[in-house]
Design a protein around this motif. Structure first.
Motif, PDB file in Angstrom:
ATOM      1  N   ALA A  96      18.365  10.039  48.315  1.00 19.83           N
ATOM      2  CA  ALA A  96      18.224   9.693  49.775  1.00 19.83           C
ATOM      3  C   ALA A  96      19.536   9.717  50.531  1.00 19.83           C
ATOM      4  N   ALA A  97      20.627   8.951  49.818  1.00 16.96           N
ATOM      5  CA  ALA A  97      21.832   8.941  50.585  1.00 16.96           C
ATOM      6  C   ALA A  97      22.664  10.416  50.598  1.00 16.96           C
ATOM      7  N   ASP A  98      22.384  11.077  49.446  1.00 17.02           N
ATOM      8  CA  ASP A  98      22.860  12.341  49.349  1.00 17.02           C
ATOM      9  C   ASP A  98      22.481  13.308  50.507  1.00 17.02           C
ATOM     10  N   LEU A  99      20.951  13.153  50.453  1.00 16.05           N
ATOM     11  CA  LEU A  99      20.610  14.312  51.485  1.00 16.05           C
ATOM     12  C   LEU A  99      20.957  13.720  53.056  1.00 16.05           C
ATOM     13  N   ILE A 100      20.986  12.559  53.224  1.00 14.35           N
ATOM     14  CA  ILE A 100      21.339  12.108  54.508  1.00 14.35           C
ATOM     15  C   ILE A 100      22.820  12.505  55.103  1.00 14.35           C
ATOM     16  N   GLY A 151      16.033  16.138  38.066  1.00 15.95           N
ATOM     17  CA  GLY A 151      14.820  16.526  38.744  1.00 15.95           C
ATOM     18  C   GLY A 151      13.829  16.902  37.803  1.00 15.95           C
ATOM     19  N   ASP A 152      14.068  17.074  36.521  1.00 16.85           N
ATOM     20  CA  ASP A 152      12.894  17.300  35.892  1.00 16.85           C
ATOM     21  C   ASP A 152      11.583  16.593  35.821  1.00 16.85           C
ATOM     22  N   GLY A 153      10.498  16.858  35.926  1.00 13.87           N
ATOM     23  CA  GLY A 153       9.317  16.276  35.642  1.00 13.87           C
ATOM     24  C   GLY A 153       9.102  15.298  34.483  1.00 13.87           C
ATOM     25  N   PHE A 154       8.761  14.222  34.580  1.00 15.23           N
ATOM     26  CA  PHE A 154       8.507  13.402  33.266  1.00 15.23           C
ATOM     27  C   PHE A 154       7.495  12.204  33.393  1.00 15.23           C
ATOM     28  N   ARG A 171       8.380  14.181  39.309  1.00 11.54           N
ATOM     29  CA  ARG A 171       9.874  13.782  39.007  1.00 11.54           C
ATOM     30  C   ARG A 171       9.968  12.755  40.348  1.00 11.54           C
ATOM     31  N   LEU A 172      11.065  12.085  40.217  1.00 10.14           N
ATOM     32  CA  LEU A 172      11.510  11.223  41.446  1.00 10.14           C
ATOM     33  C   LEU A 172      11.698  11.941  42.465  1.00 10.14           C
ATOM     34  N   GLU A 173      11.328  11.365  43.754  1.00 11.98           N
ATOM     35  CA  GLU A 173      11.774  11.925  45.091  1.00 11.98           C
ATOM     36  C   GLU A 173      12.174  10.893  45.880  1.00 11.98           C
ATOM     37  N   PRO A 174      13.320  11.049  46.753  1.00 14.28           N
ATOM     38  CA  PRO A 174      13.761  12.617  47.099  1.00 14.28           C
ATOM     39  C   PRO A 174      14.611  13.339  45.949  1.00 14.28           C
ATOM     40  N   HIS A 175      14.646  14.087  45.620  1.00 10.80           N
ATOM     41  CA  HIS A 175      15.455  15.069  44.643  1.00 10.80           C
ATOM     42  C   HIS A 175      16.731  15.641  45.498  1.00 10.80           C
ATOM     43  N   SER A 176      17.995  15.838  45.143  1.00 13.40           N
ATOM     44  CA  SER A 176      18.957  16.368  45.838  1.00 13.40           C
ATOM     45  C   SER A 176      19.715  17.243  44.787  1.00 13.40           C
ATOM     46  N   GLU A 177      19.594  18.388  45.144  1.00 16.45           N
ATOM     47  CA  GLU A 177      20.215  19.308  44.166  1.00 16.45           C
ATOM     48  C   GLU A 177      21.723  19.293  44.236  1.00 16.45           C
ATOM     49  N   GLY A 178      22.200  19.328  42.932  1.00 15.99           N
ATOM     50  CA  GLY A 178      23.638  19.307  42.628  1.00 15.99           C
ATOM     51  C   GLY A 178      24.374  18.100  42.358  1.00 15.99           C
TER      52      GLY A 178
END
Length: 340
Positions: A96-100, A151-154, A171-178
């Motif tokens: 969340a913090a990374d997407l914000i 971000g892999d599903g588990f 997977r856990l959300e929200p996912h931030s690519e990179g």
């Protein structure tokens, strides 16, 4: 060229000389400081995490708030004590913090440091497994955090969910690519620096490390960084790692600077114990007129090995004075050393 950021411990106390009398003062001034630091061209705003102390402790609300007030400065930690963390919940907070912030998060993790209370992580509901130390627990949690951050599903989906699920494991959300490439490990020893490289984390090395050979601090730290880089290549990672070092550096420009930090000009490395049986070397503070400061810093081998320099700041002296401290380095010191 180096990235230059500040590192704040976020102290506060009801002391007449402090501009940070309360936790609220420290949090709000931390946001203002990051905004002002971006305006003068600084590259990073980093914050220490200490529990049970009158210092910053819960980084994600602060980092998210800074993310909404800034546009390009990196925002991060140095470091989060993983012994206290729920790795899965932390994945959600970090995402969340990374997407914000638009992908500007730089998270420094660690197994932890000496604490304010005895085994404070137990109060958070965590304890090492049988045969495991608290340091082992911290490193295992870090690896779990890294794994889930990919971000892999588990998780097996409920066949009768409240809301429709995508196909496959969840997977856990929200996912931030990179974001996995922007995770750092705060290493106090050569061995943990090598471990960090093997596991694909960037390296943070602070103003102290375990004393492993009695040499001056900056030489031991430079040796640690070289071992880390060698281990990174050996591990076969496909990207270039990042390495940061922390320093207390003060250019003595005016009488206020000399009053606050003039006595530190005569200081040197020191050796002591950060735990009962662990000898450590503590790096010197740098405080001098700019010309002398440039000469002294040019001899610091660890700074030369790092791509990122974090300047520890006296946050209790307020936003305006700390911007003066940081601006003085950018203007009077960094260009002559090729950092800018």
């Amino acid at each position: 060229m180096k990235k230059i950021g500040f590192l704040s411990f976020g102290h506060w106390s009801d002391h007449p000389a402090y501009n940070t009398r309360t936790a609220g003062d420290t949090l709000l001034q931390s946001i203002d400081l990051a905004v002002a630091a971006e305006q003068i061209g600084l590259d990073g705003a980093y914050f220490r995490v200490h529990h049970f102390a009158r210092q910053l402790a819960s980084p994600f609300p602060l980092l998210s708030a800074i993310g909404t007030r800034t546009n390009k400065i990196e925002i991060g930690t140095g470091v989060i004590d993983m012994r206290y963390e729920n790795p899965l919940y932390m994945v959600e907070d970090a995402g969340a913090a990374d997407l914000i912030s638009g992908g500007r998060l730089q998270l420094g993790l660690s197994r932890g440091s000496p604490e304010q209370v005895i085994e404070g992580w137990r109060h958070f509901g965590y304890a090492p497994a049988d045969g495991e130390t608290d340091a082992d627990m911290g490193r295992q949690k870090a690896l779990q955090f890294l794994d889930r951050l990919k971000g892999d599903g588990f998780a097996e989906p409920n066949p009768y969910p409240m809301f429709p699920n995508p196909p496959g494991l969840l997977r856990l959300e929200p996912h931030s690519e990179g974001l996995p490439e922007r995770i750092w490990w705060g290493a106090a020893s050569n061995a943990t620096a090598v471990w960090a490289a093997a596991n694909g984390m960037n390296l943070q090395s602070s103003t102290l490390k375990f004393d492993e050979n009695g040499k001056p601090f900056h030489i031991q730290q430079a040796e640690q960084i070289r071992l880390y880089k060698e281990a990174w290549v050996k591990a076969g990672h496909q990207r270039e790692p990042r390495v940061s070092v922390s320093r207390s550096i003060f250019a003595l420009i005016n009488e206020q600077d000399r009053l606050y930090f003039g006595q530190q000009a005569k200081g040197g490395d020191s050796f002591g114990y950060i735990e009962a049986d662990q000898r450590a070397v503590f790096g010197r503070s740098y405080a001098a007129e700019p010309d002398q400061l440039i000469r002294e810093l040019a001899q610091d081998e660890a700074i030369q090995e790092a791509d990122t320099l974090l300047l520890t700041i006296p946050n209790t002296l307020g936003v305006d004075y700390n911007i003066h401290v940081l601006s003085s380095i950018l203007e009077h010191v960094a260009p002559a050393l090729g950092w800018r």
